[in-house]
Design a protein around this motif. Structure first.
Motif, PDB file in Angstrom:
ATOM      1  N   LYS A 557       6.556   4.515   2.956  1.00  0.00           N
ATOM      2  CA  LYS A 557       6.671   5.592   3.942  1.00  0.00           C
ATOM      3  C   LYS A 557       5.564   6.630   3.819  1.00  0.00           C
ATOM      4  CE  LYS A 557      10.914   6.824   2.883  1.00  0.00           C
ATOM      5  NZ  LYS A 557      11.223   5.825   1.855  1.00  0.00           N
ATOM      6  N   LYS A 558       4.740   6.560   2.778  1.00  0.00           N
ATOM      7  CA  LYS A 558       3.729   7.587   2.585  1.00  0.00           C
ATOM      8  C   LYS A 558       2.632   7.078   1.658  1.00  0.00           C
ATOM      9  CE  LYS A 558       4.572  10.934  -0.246  1.00  0.00           C
ATOM     10  NZ  LYS A 558       5.105  12.065  -1.036  1.00  0.00           N
ATOM     11  N   ASP A 559       1.515   7.785   1.661  1.00  0.00           N
ATOM     12  CA  ASP A 559       0.409   7.554   0.740  1.00  0.00           C
ATOM     13  C   ASP A 559      -0.109   6.120   0.819  1.00  0.00           C
ATOM     14  OD1 ASP A 559       0.558  10.171  -0.041  1.00  0.00           O
ATOM     15  OD2 ASP A 559       1.858   9.772  -1.749  1.00  0.00           O
ATOM     16  N   MET A 560      -0.524   5.620  -0.334  1.00  0.00           N
ATOM     17  CA  MET A 560      -1.179   4.312  -0.380  1.00  0.00           C
ATOM     18  C   MET A 560      -0.256   3.190   0.082  1.00  0.00           C
ATOM     19  SD  MET A 560      -4.246   4.992  -1.631  1.00  0.00           S
ATOM     20  CE  MET A 560      -4.846   3.468  -2.324  1.00  0.00           C
ATOM     21  N   GLY A 561       1.035   3.327  -0.174  1.00  0.00           N
ATOM     22  CA  GLY A 561       1.963   2.303   0.272  1.00  0.00           C
ATOM     23  C   GLY A 561       1.997   2.175   1.783  1.00  0.00           C
ATOM     24  N   LEU A 562       1.875   3.273   2.493  1.00  0.00           N
ATOM     25  CA  LEU A 562       1.848   3.252   3.958  1.00  0.00           C
ATOM     26  C   LEU A 562       0.493   2.786   4.471  1.00  0.00           C
ATOM     27  CD1 LEU A 562       3.072   4.035   6.752  1.00  0.00           C
ATOM     28  CD2 LEU A 562       2.203   6.337   6.357  1.00  0.00           C
ATOM     29  N   TRP A 563      -0.584   3.303   3.861  1.00  0.00           N
ATOM     30  CA  TRP A 563      -1.924   3.019   4.376  1.00  0.00           C
ATOM     31  C   TRP A 563      -2.302   1.552   4.188  1.00  0.00           C
ATOM     32  CZ3 TRP A 563      -3.956   7.567   0.960  1.00  0.00           C
ATOM     33  CH2 TRP A 563      -3.387   8.769   1.419  1.00  0.00           C
ATOM     34  N   HIS A 564      -1.991   0.996   3.018  1.00  0.00           N
ATOM     35  CA  HIS A 564      -2.339  -0.405   2.752  1.00  0.00           C
ATOM     36  C   HIS A 564      -1.243  -1.359   3.214  1.00  0.00           C
ATOM     37  CE1 HIS A 564      -5.989   0.036   0.170  1.00  0.00           C
ATOM     38  NE2 HIS A 564      -5.488   1.246  -0.011  1.00  0.00           N
ATOM     39  N   GLY A 565       0.011  -1.032   2.867  1.00  0.00           N
ATOM     40  CA  GLY A 565       1.088  -1.990   3.069  1.00  0.00           C
ATOM     41  C   GLY A 565       1.668  -2.024   4.452  1.00  0.00           C
ATOM     42  N   VAL A 566       1.413  -1.007   5.303  1.00  0.00           N
ATOM     43  CA  VAL A 566       2.006  -0.965   6.648  1.00  0.00           C
ATOM     44  C   VAL A 566       0.931  -0.935   7.728  1.00  0.00           C
ATOM     45  CG1 VAL A 566       3.552   0.299   8.184  1.00  0.00           C
ATOM     46  CG2 VAL A 566       4.041   0.209   5.743  1.00  0.00           C
ATOM     47  N   LEU A 567      -0.102  -0.130   7.556  1.00  0.00           N
ATOM     48  CA  LEU A 567      -1.086   0.073   8.624  1.00  0.00           C
ATOM     49  C   LEU A 567      -2.235  -0.932   8.536  1.00  0.00           C
ATOM     50  CD1 LEU A 567      -1.184   3.989   8.542  1.00  0.00           C
ATOM     51  CD2 LEU A 567       0.315   2.477   9.840  1.00  0.00           C
ATOM     52  N   THR A 568      -2.984  -0.892   7.432  1.00  0.00           N
ATOM     53  CA  THR A 568      -4.139  -1.782   7.312  1.00  0.00           C
ATOM     54  C   THR A 568      -3.716  -3.239   7.273  1.00  0.00           C
ATOM     55  OG1 THR A 568      -5.209  -0.019   6.051  1.00  0.00           O
ATOM     56  CG2 THR A 568      -6.252  -2.163   5.995  1.00  0.00           C
ATOM     57  N   SER A 569      -2.565  -3.529   6.724  1.00  0.00           N
ATOM     58  CA  SER A 569      -2.110  -4.924   6.663  1.00  0.00           C
ATOM     59  C   SER A 569      -1.875  -5.488   8.059  1.00  0.00           C
ATOM     60  CB  SER A 569      -0.840  -5.013   5.822  1.00  0.00           C
ATOM     61  OG  SER A 569       0.189  -4.239   6.410  1.00  0.00           O
ATOM     62  N   VAL A 570      -1.281  -4.686   8.951  1.00  0.00           N
ATOM     63  CA  VAL A 570      -1.070  -5.154  10.328  1.00  0.00           C
ATOM     64  C   VAL A 570      -2.401  -5.269  11.059  1.00  0.00           C
ATOM     65  CG1 VAL A 570      -0.046  -4.512  12.543  1.00  0.00           C
ATOM     66  CG2 VAL A 570       1.282  -4.294  10.443  1.00  0.00           C
ATOM     67  N   MET A 571      -3.311  -4.353  10.790  1.00  0.00           N
ATOM     68  CA  MET A 571      -4.615  -4.404  11.441  1.00  0.00           C
ATOM     69  C   MET A 571      -5.334  -5.705  11.106  1.00  0.00           C
ATOM     70  SD  MET A 571      -6.612  -2.693  13.467  1.00  0.00           S
ATOM     71  CE  MET A 571      -6.121  -0.991  13.369  1.00  0.00           C
ATOM     72  N   ASN A 572      -5.120  -6.261   9.894  1.00  0.00           N
ATOM     73  CA  ASN A 572      -5.832  -7.458   9.454  1.00  0.00           C
ATOM     74  C   ASN A 572      -4.930  -8.686   9.349  1.00  0.00           C
ATOM     75  OD1 ASN A 572      -8.707  -6.435   8.514  1.00  0.00           O
ATOM     76  ND2 ASN A 572      -7.233  -4.913   7.804  1.00  0.00           N
ATOM     77  N   ARG A 573      -3.719  -8.608   9.887  1.00  0.00           N
ATOM     78  CA  ARG A 573      -2.765  -9.726   9.848  1.00  0.00           C
ATOM     79  C   ARG A 573      -2.560 -10.213   8.415  1.00  0.00           C
ATOM     80  NH1 ARG A 573      -2.328 -15.122  10.152  1.00  0.00           N
ATOM     81  NH2 ARG A 573      -4.570 -15.449  10.207  1.00  0.00           N
ATOM     82  N   ILE A 574      -2.243  -9.270   7.558  1.00  0.00           N
ATOM     83  CA  ILE A 574      -1.989  -9.578   6.153  1.00  0.00           C
ATOM     84  C   ILE A 574      -0.492  -9.737   5.947  1.00  0.00           C
ATOM     85  CG2 ILE A 574      -2.098  -8.601   3.819  1.00  0.00           C
ATOM     86  CD1 ILE A 574      -4.732  -7.310   4.589  1.00  0.00           C
ATOM     87  N   HIS A 575      -0.122 -10.643   5.075  1.00  0.00           N
ATOM     88  CA  HIS A 575       1.276 -10.836   4.704  1.00  0.00           C
ATOM     89  C   HIS A 575       1.605  -9.898   3.544  1.00  0.00           C
ATOM     90  CE1 HIS A 575       4.548 -13.611   2.805  1.00  0.00           C
ATOM     91  NE2 HIS A 575       5.081 -12.586   3.441  1.00  0.00           N
ATOM     92  N   THR A 576       2.458  -8.935   3.799  1.00  0.00           N
ATOM     93  CA  THR A 576       2.805  -7.924   2.803  1.00  0.00           C
ATOM     94  C   THR A 576       4.146  -8.261   2.160  1.00  0.00           C
ATOM     95  OG1 THR A 576       1.628  -6.228   4.034  1.00  0.00           O
ATOM     96  CG2 THR A 576       3.210  -5.477   2.396  1.00  0.00           C
ATOM     97  N   ILE A 577       4.179  -8.261   0.850  1.00  0.00           N
ATOM     98  CA  ILE A 577       5.425  -8.448   0.095  1.00  0.00           C
ATOM     99  C   ILE A 577       5.748  -7.112  -0.559  1.00  0.00           C
ATOM    100  CG2 ILE A 577       6.552  -9.711  -1.763  1.00  0.00           C
ATOM    101  CD1 ILE A 577       4.461 -11.942  -1.277  1.00  0.00           C
ATOM    102  N   THR A 578       6.835  -6.506  -0.139  1.00  0.00           N
ATOM    103  CA  THR A 578       7.202  -5.165  -0.616  1.00  0.00           C
ATOM    104  C   THR A 578       8.201  -5.289  -1.760  1.00  0.00           C
ATOM    105  OG1 THR A 578       6.844  -4.206   1.552  1.00  0.00           O
ATOM    106  CG2 THR A 578       8.193  -2.952   0.029  1.00  0.00           C
ATOM    107  N   VAL A 579       7.899  -4.589  -2.858  1.00  0.00           N
ATOM    108  CA  VAL A 579       8.777  -4.568  -4.033  1.00  0.00           C
ATOM    109  C   VAL A 579       9.296  -3.135  -4.177  1.00  0.00           C
ATOM    110  CG1 VAL A 579       8.984  -5.057  -6.491  1.00  0.00           C
ATOM    111  CG2 VAL A 579       7.344  -6.340  -5.095  1.00  0.00           C
ATOM    112  N   PRO A 580      10.525  -2.846  -3.750  1.00  0.00           N
ATOM    113  CA  PRO A 580      11.027  -1.464  -3.810  1.00  0.00           C
ATOM    114  C   PRO A 580      11.243  -0.997  -5.249  1.00  0.00           C
ATOM    115  CG  PRO A 580      12.301  -2.809  -2.264  1.00  0.00           C
ATOM    116  CD  PRO A 580      11.469  -3.745  -3.077  1.00  0.00           C
TER     117      PRO A 580
END
Length: 1592
Positions: A557-580
């Motif tokens: 929801k914020k910081d690097m987790g949002l920038w890499h894992g939500v925004l840039t990943s969709v921009m580059n069609r990356i498969h994101t695996i989230t570990v809460p």
């Protein structure tokens, strides 16, 4: 030319040499420049290398430890051993096996040292630790967002091995290095018993104070020359001066007499003076204009040290990142990229979520993400409201409330908001109404105008609800409408509806929340073009490719987790695996497993995750990390992250992890990503690290540490600036001036890929997002605005960015900057596993006495003992002082799981600080060390001997006394009459006139006494004395009145034969008050001398009976007047346990009196013969009896009659203690002399019925009443909330003309004002309440009359009072003390203010001792020993000049006389007497005079649970005793608050804080504190305290 320090840093590492050889400098030029720069330091470096030949120096590569080596450590924990990284150099300091062994050896040696300070004393029942099963296990305790602090033990253990030396070495080192913050005391802390005997304790304190005296002298003198330890100024830290230049010889120490003085005068501004001179009624300006800040006059400011390291490099040049590449098919907006992947790659996985066991739970494809986001966007815009009145419009703000365990729902909500063109504001899920930070989140939502919240169905069910089932209104939150975004609640859009996807512009795309250092939460707005540009910059810097797999362990929801894992990943069609976070707590290796299973190419983690994985790696032998090409360490900017990265690499390098893939980065919410290390090619040289001096960093400069490993900080770079960005380093304070190359500053960034503003806060935005750097001349370097990142760092060789801390964790103490993370690391290196949890520690600073003070709060393990905790705290103090050269102000340990947590499990620093300042922390152990860290106290005053004070035209401060002497006098008195004759005359002339009415708790008159009834009763007592006692004229008779515990009644005793009278219980026919009065006059009729005494308490004979016995012995009483119940008590077994009951004088029973009259009544031959003895225990614990002659009694009664206009037709109400002083005079004497009717209300009856006194005033329409402070306080506290019910019952106080408080102390202005304000609604006039003043030498000096002017109030400067001076200031002035006039001086009384040392009269408005001359002064002390010198000094003393033939009596009270503009009854200007305090009670500390009531007033305001307080001194230490009215869990909260308030308001350091139960502080019948009795009980260990803290 680069700075010297940076060059040395580069030269000290072999890899840097390779870089320099490849640069523009030739080899020959490089060697020449190197030799020139290092020339001045070669002798020192050679010597150091010779001395340290046993180990590698910081510039040499250390030996590799192969796994097969017997010394090689096995990988086990964060402090486990690690291999050296290939291609780089390592320092043995970071070898955890060496660190651990060194720390353990130092701690073992330290345990052998003998304890030099007492451990705090605590009740065992006071604090209960949390059960072990309720505490988080050790492997999950590191749940702090300050994860970098968790791996620092390895980096500091060797440091502590040298710093944790023996106490002698440590103290000597502190003295020799002239450290102004030396913690010499804490170094001697060790184990000890819970309660130390008084004698041993005194010996310990005495020896400790010797050290304090030595250290305090050095700390007072040397800070002017050298505020820093010499270790910080060695060539390693200065790089300019040789070591010989830093020697301080004896001539370098300034004598104390040469230290600058401390002005103590505050000033009224010139503007106000002009207004007062030109306007009759000036308009009051604000306080900021009214007064000047007087901190410069109070604080001892050390002179700047010329040896302080200063920056020497050239001005830094802005660093430009690589150009942002141009991509041909780059989408115009993030939504467009989602639409493209949703259509063309619908089955491509976008997100995989895990369950709590770490197994895949659900995979969201790009097609599903697009379709669900489309549904949500359509629902938000078309289904929440009507077509004409939609709930949401484009640009509105919407809160996203989703837990970290449900990232899929958050993704859909975030992209749905982007498609609907509403602004998402992601926030954390509130767990309760009182959740930590909930109020700040409410401030964020309010400033952003959020009225709608999106959440999931599961999350909505988990939110706290009201009993009606509605969502609870969270503290500080605006009214919210909650919308569930699960798929079944969304509407499928029609075929003709398509979302509007504009090209990225400057409109706000989303708002990311950010918490400031003070805890305020603000929203950083990120525009659409910034979002797109940031994604492009990250793609270029990280070299992202389509179809890659990324493992994200951070908050999405914020910081690097949002920038890499939500925004840039969709921009580059990356498969994101989230570990809460919840999955990481249950399975710390889960993210490593996901990398292994999915062959992930990129992982985004924090140091915490590296540490946890390293702890649990033993269970995963087959893990393969060779697929990772980039391991992004989000908190790599943390200076101590280097040890975590190295430890993780050592463990997992054998599992395929390559050294070059570790990429630390730096980021901030305002500038987004600032810098990131690019992944290097295999086999390339790794960037080097700088080993910096902490001493230099604390001054904001870069100095290479080559010698003193105790204060070294190794930092790693965070790569280069982001593409398309421009970076500068500016000074963190003041104007944004560019720093020099060897100077630490704040990183500012200019980039299109950063935040734009704090939403809704334009003022704060300008100072952060619109910064224009300036050069040294103050000229702007351009018109490009920069954004402050909040990161502190510098630019190294090759334009590499180094970060050494954050503004949020910056603690500025005495002008030096310290990083909170560094302090956490030092604290955790001292046996953290045994005492505290590693991840649950908070470091912050509080402002106390014009400087920041460092506070450390940690959660204590349940199994840690008191001694272990105290030992750990004392060693932390020692370690921090040795390594950081700064003293800790407070170190507190709280029970497990009690610190406020953030939603991710970290410690909420600002909330913890708030709890600390408000007294809501509830620690179980606490240690304060103000003596070592408070170094800016004003110098002690040194009195000048032989200075004689003259009588007139005296200059004191800024006040010049005129020719008028400081004296005042009342009206003249007429002739006198014997009191016994007055009663006889009234019994004959007006026999049926009622003199006394005694009330019970119900307000009923239980007994009345007319003139003749009282006369006849007295005659019977006279007959009993003559017949049964066999007494002669002049014998002392003790009158004691028996009472049950809640009843209050008088007692009497006599000096030639002495008679004792005790009052009867209420069940008997004769009531107590009338018996006392009759017994007194019976003694006068018989020619005996009565002595009043308080009867012993039947339930507390051991404490009260010895006082009765002492008065009998001192007065030589020949007889005791009492009743049958008290006779049995005096002769009981319980009494025999306290006194010798066989030696009682003759006891006469007043229940059985003869019926016949005495043959004749005694008449004194002269008026100077004794009438009675007045015994009282002073507040200093002294039992004194004064002799009152018949002349003094009659003139005193006449004086009161004239002052109060008392006549036979008047009624007064008396609620006083009738045993001594003016209370006895009003109870027994005044009515007989003046003839008025006295309504007697025993104060103990008031405790049974609080409204009794006020109801009586209303019922009888009393105009004049007399009470004590204890009575007024009882009514104020007990009836303050019942004014409405009293008014409904018809209580009306408008009839009261005069309410006089009888006391022998300074008027309690706050209490009288509170009383007046509370009962103003009942008709009480604020002018009615006044005070009286008396002393032992004269029972009544001042008493507010009916015809005199209203009591006046002045404001005096407390700083001047401490110097025995009076300086009048305006109301509201800093350090002002309000003083109320003590009443009008009685007729026949003359007072003069005298210097107590020179005995010379003082001028008007000067502080001195109050001397009195009056016909009703006491004749002298009545003692067994007959101390004639004391008698003459107190009762028959003379002025040294002026009127040397006039005899005066010394009251023992300090005060001053001020002539006011008011007119008295005679028409002359009124002279007001102001009592400041008792001379014997004043505290002489630091050469100044303090009055206990001033300190106690401040202490009582410190915390809501402090019911009462008292102060005294003990071995030159200030002891504060506070009564705790709340829970015992709050006991330790009082210690820092009491210390803070006394230091702030009185500039004193509290030595001992004692927390006791309510009622422990002894108080006499007048409501005055018996401080000396309390002191004796403290020294005898009889207080049974809840907690005793020794602030050493």
């Amino acid at each position: 030319m680069s700075s010297v320090s940076l060059l040395i840093s580069c030269l000290s590492l072999s890899v840097k040499q390779e870089q320099y050889r490849g640069s523009d400098i030739t080899q020959k030029g490089y060697e020449k420049k190197r030799a020139k720069l290092l020339g001045p330091f070669l002798p020192q470096i050679t010597n150091i290398q010779q001395q340290a030949s046993s180990g590698p120096s910081s510039g040499e590569p250390s030996r590799d430890c192969s796994p097969a080596s017997p010394e090689a450590p096995g990988p086990s924990s964060s402090s486990g051993g690690r291999r050296n990284r290939s291609g780089g150099t390592r320092d043995d300091r970071y070898r955890s096996d060496i660190h651990t062994e060194a720390v353990q050896a130092a701690l073992a040696k330290h345990k052998e040292e003998k304890m030099a300070l007492p451990m705090p004393t605590k009740r065992r029942s006071a604090f209960v630790q949390s059960p072990a099963e309720d505490c988080t296990p050790p492997d999950t305790s590191s749940a702090s967002e300050d994860e970098g602090s968790l791996r620092r033990q390895a980096a500091l253990s060797a440091v502590l091995a040298q710093s944790l030396q023996s106490p002698d070495y440590w103290i000597n080192r502190s003295v020799q290095s002239s450290s102004s913050t030396s913690s010499s005391t804490s170094s001697t802390l060790s184990h000890g018993e819970n309660k130390t005997p008084t004698s041993a304790l005194a010996d310990i304190l005495a020896s400790t104070l010797c050290v304090y005296a030595h250290l305090s002298m050095i700390m007072c003198v040397i800070p002017f020359l050298l505020p820093l330890p010499l270790s910080c100024l060695c060539p390693a830290s200065t790089s300019v001066l040789p070591l010989s230049c830093l020697y301080l010889g004896p001539a370098s120490v300034l004598p104390l007499s040469l230290c600058p003085g401390v002005p103590v005068n505050s000033r009224v501004s010139t503007k106000i003076q002009q207004l007062l001179n030109t306007l009759k009624r000036p308009k009051r300006p604000p306080l900021s204009d009214f007064f000047l800040d007087d901190s410069e006059e109070i604080v001892e400011v050390p002179q700047p040290d010329p040896n302080t390291p200063r920056p020497e490099g050239r001005q830094i040049i802005p660093v430009k990142g690589e150009p942002l590449g141009v991509v041909s098919n780059w989408p115009p907006a993030l939504q467009a990229a989602l639409a493209r992947w949703g259509a063309s790659q619908a089955k491509s996985p976008a997100l995989t979520t895990l369950d709590v066991t770490g197994k895949p739970l659900y995979t969201l494809t790009y097609g599903k993400l697009w379709s669900r986001s489309l549904k949500l966007a359509y629902t938000l815009l078309n289904k929440l409201g009507t077509k004409n009145e939609p709930v949401l419009r484009p640009g509105d703000r919407v809160a996203l409330v989703y837990p970290n365990t449900d990232p899929a729902m958050f993704w859909v909500a975030f992209y749905g908001c982007l498609l609907a063109e509403v602004i998402p504001v992601p926030i954390e899920v509130p767990l309760s109404r009182q959740d930590a930070g909930s109020l700040q989140i409410g401030f964020l939502l309010g400033s952003c105008g959020v009225g709608l919240a999106l959440t999931s169905e599961i999350c909505l069910k988990g939110l706290p609800k009201t009993p009606q089932g509605e969502i609870m209104q969270f503290k500080g939150w605006p009214r919210m409408k909650w919308v569930v975004t699960d798929t079944k609640y969304l509407t499928k859009p029609s075929k003709d509806w398509q979302p509007h996807i504009p090209t990225a512009n400057t409109d706000t795309a989303y708002i990311e929340y950010k918490a400031s250092k003070e805890g305020t939460v603000m929203g950083v707005a990120v525009s659409k073009i910034a979002l797109l540009t940031h994604c492009q910059a990250l793609t270029q810097a990280c070299n992202y490719c389509e179809g890659e797999t990324l493992v994200n362990v951070l908050d999405c929801k914020k910081d690097m987790g949002l920038w890499h894992g939500v925004l840039t990943s969709v921009m580059n069609r990356i498969h994101t695996i989230t570990v809460p976070y919840a999955v990481m707590k249950a399975c710390p290796m889960s993210w490593v497993q996901r990398v292994h299973i999915h062959k992930a190419r990129v992982a985004v983690v924090k140091c915490r995750d590296l540490h946890w994985a390293m702890m649990a790696h033993r269970d995963q032998r087959d893990t393969n990390l060779s697929s990772i090409r980039m391991l992004i360490v989000a908190d790599g900017a943390n200076p101590w992250s280097v040890s975590s990265c190295d430890a993780f690499l050592n463990v997992f390098q054998s599992h395929g992890l390559k050294p070059e893939v570790i990429c630390p980065c730096a980021s901030s919410p305002e500038a987004l990503t600032v810098a990131i290390r690019r992944p290097g090619a295999r086999g390339t040289a790794l960037p080097a690290r700088a080993i910096l001096s902490m001493g230099g960093l604390s001054h904001g400069v870069i100095r290479v540490n080559t010698e003193d490993k105790n204060s070294a900080l190794t930092v790693q770079d965070v790569g280069h600036v982001m593409p398309g960005a421009l970076m500068c380093i500016v000074k963190p304070d003041g104007p944004p001036q560019l720093c020099k190359t060897d100077e630490i500053g704040e990183i500012v960034l200019n980039s299109r890929a950063g935040g734009t503003l704090y939403y809704g806060l334009p003022g704060v935005t300008k100072n952060t997002f619109e910064v224009i750097p300036v050069n040294q001349a103050g000229a702007p370097i351009g018109d490009i605005p920069f954004t402050r990142t909040g990161l502190l760092g510098f630019v190294g060789p090759g334009s590499l960015v180094f970060v050494v801390g954050k503004n949020e964790g910056l603690l500025t103490v005495s002008g030096r900057r310290h990083n909170a993370d560094d302090l956490v690391a030092t604290a955790l290196a001292v046996e953290p596993v045994k005492t505290v949890y590693r991840g649950r520690i908070a470091v912050f600073s509080v402002t106390v006495f014009y400087d920041e003070r460092i506070v450390i709060v940690a959660e204590q393990r349940p199994d840690a003992s008191e001694e272990d905790s105290f030992q750990w705290m004392s060693r932390v103090l020692q370690a921090i002082d040795s390594i950081h050269q700064v003293g800790l102000y407070c170190l507190a340990l709280v029970p497990a799981n009690t610190l406020p947590k953030t939603p991710l499990g970290g410690i909420h620093i600002s909330e913890t600080k708030q709890n600390f300042l408000e007294g809501n922390l509830h620690p179980c152990n606490i240690l304060l060390c103000p003596h070592t860290c408070v170094t800016n106290l004003p110098k002690p005053r040194q009195k000048q001997p032989g200075v004689c004070v003259g009588p007139a035209s005296i200059m004191v401060g800024n006040l010049v006394a005129g020719n008028r002497m400081s004296q005042a006098a009342g009206r003249e008195l007429g002739v006198h009459q014997f009191l016994s004759e007055a009663l006889q005359w009234r019994a004959q002339s007006d026999p049926d006139h009622v003199l006394y009415v005694l009330l019970n708790a119900k307000g009923a008159a239980v007994c009345t006494a007319t003139c003749v009834q009282l006369h006849k009763r007295a005659e019977k007592i006279t007959s009993a004395l003559i017949e049964r006692g066999g007494l002669n004229t002049g014998d002392n008779v003790l009158n004691a009145i028996v009472n049950r515990p809640p009843l209050f009644s008088p007692s009497l005793s006599v000096p030639f034969p002495t008679l004792l009278t005790l009052s009867l219980p209420p069940s008997l026919p004769l009531t107590p008050g009338i018996d006392l009065i009759a017994a007194f006059y019976g003694c006068l009729y018989a020619g005996l001398i009565p002595v009043t005494v308080r009867p012993p308490h039947p339930q507390n004979l051991a404490a009260t009976l010895p006082t009765v016995r002492m008065i009998i012995d001192v007065s030589k009483a020949a007889c005791i007047l009492t009743t049958q119940p008290l006779m049995r008590i005096l002769r009981s077994r319980e009494a025999a346990a306290s006194v010798n009951v066989k030696t009682w004088p003759t006891i006469i029973d007043t229940d059985d009196l003869p019926r016949r009259r005495p043959p004749q009544l005694y008449k004194p031959p002269t008026a100077e013969m004794l009438a009675y003895l007045d015994f009282s225990v002073s507040t200093t614990g002294m039992l004194t009896g004064v002799k009152m002659s018949h002349s003094a009694v009659s003139t005193l009664c006449r004086s009161i009659k004239l002052q109060c206009e008392l006549y036979s037709s008047r009624q007064i109400a008396i609620c006083l203690d009738p045993y001594c002083g003016l209370g006895f005079v009003q109870w027994c004497l005044s009515s007989v002399y003046s003839g008025h009717q006295s309504i007697l209300i025993p104060p103990m009856e008031l405790e049974l019925s609080l409204p009794l006194w006020l109801s009586t005033l209303s019922q009888y329409k009393i105009r004049d009443t007399f009470c004590s402070y204890s009575v007024m306080e009882l009514c104020t506290k007990g009836l303050g909330t019942q004014t409405d019910s009293l008014k409904a019952r018809g209580v009306n106080l408008s009839c009261v003309r005069s309410c006089v408080v009888i006391a022998e102390e300074r008027p309690r202005l706050a209490l009288t004002q509170s009383f007046s304000k509370l009962f103003k609604d009942l008709g009480l006039s604020p002018r009615a309440v006044s005070t009286a003043f008396g002393s032992r030498v004269n029972l009544a000096i001042c008493l507010q009359g009916t015809a005199g002017p209203d009591p006046s109030t002045v404001y005096v400067d407390m700083k001047s009072l401490r110097h025995d001076r009076v300086r009048l200031v305006e109301r509201g002035a800093p350090q002002s003390l309000p003083l109320m006039e003590s009443g009008t001086i009685l007729p026949g009384v003359k007072v003069i203010i005298v210097n107590p040392e020179t005995r010379g009269p003082l001028g008007d408005s000067h502080l001195g001792e109050i001397w009195v001359q009056s016909p009703h002064s006491s004749s002298g002390y009545y003692t067994i020993y007959g101390e004639e010198s004391l008698q003459a000094d107190h009762f028959n003393t003379r002025l040294s000049f002026g009127e040397p033939h006039t005899l005066w009596a010394r009251t023992g009270y300090l005060g001053f006389v001020k002539r006011t503009e008011l007119l008295g009854s005679t028409g002359d200007r009124h002279d007001a007497l102001f009592v400041v305090g008792q001379l014997d009670e004043t505290l002489e500390l630091r050469g100044l005079r303090y009055h206990p009531i001033d300190i106690e007033t401040s202490v009582s305001r410190a915390h809501r649970s402090i019911a009462e307080s008292a102060v005294f001194t003990w071995t030159n230490l200030l002891v504060v005793v506070a009564e705790l009215a709340g829970s015992e869990q709050e006991a330790l909260d009082l210690v820092p608050l009491v210390t803070n308030v006394v230091l702030e308001e009185h500039h004193l350091i509290v030595g001992v804080v004692v927390v006791v139960d309510p009622g422990v502080i002894p108080i006499n019948s007048r409501g005055e504190k018996q401080r000396m009795h309390l002191r004796d009980s403290f020294l005898a260990d009889q207080l049974d305290p809840i907690y005793v803290a020794y602030n050493m």
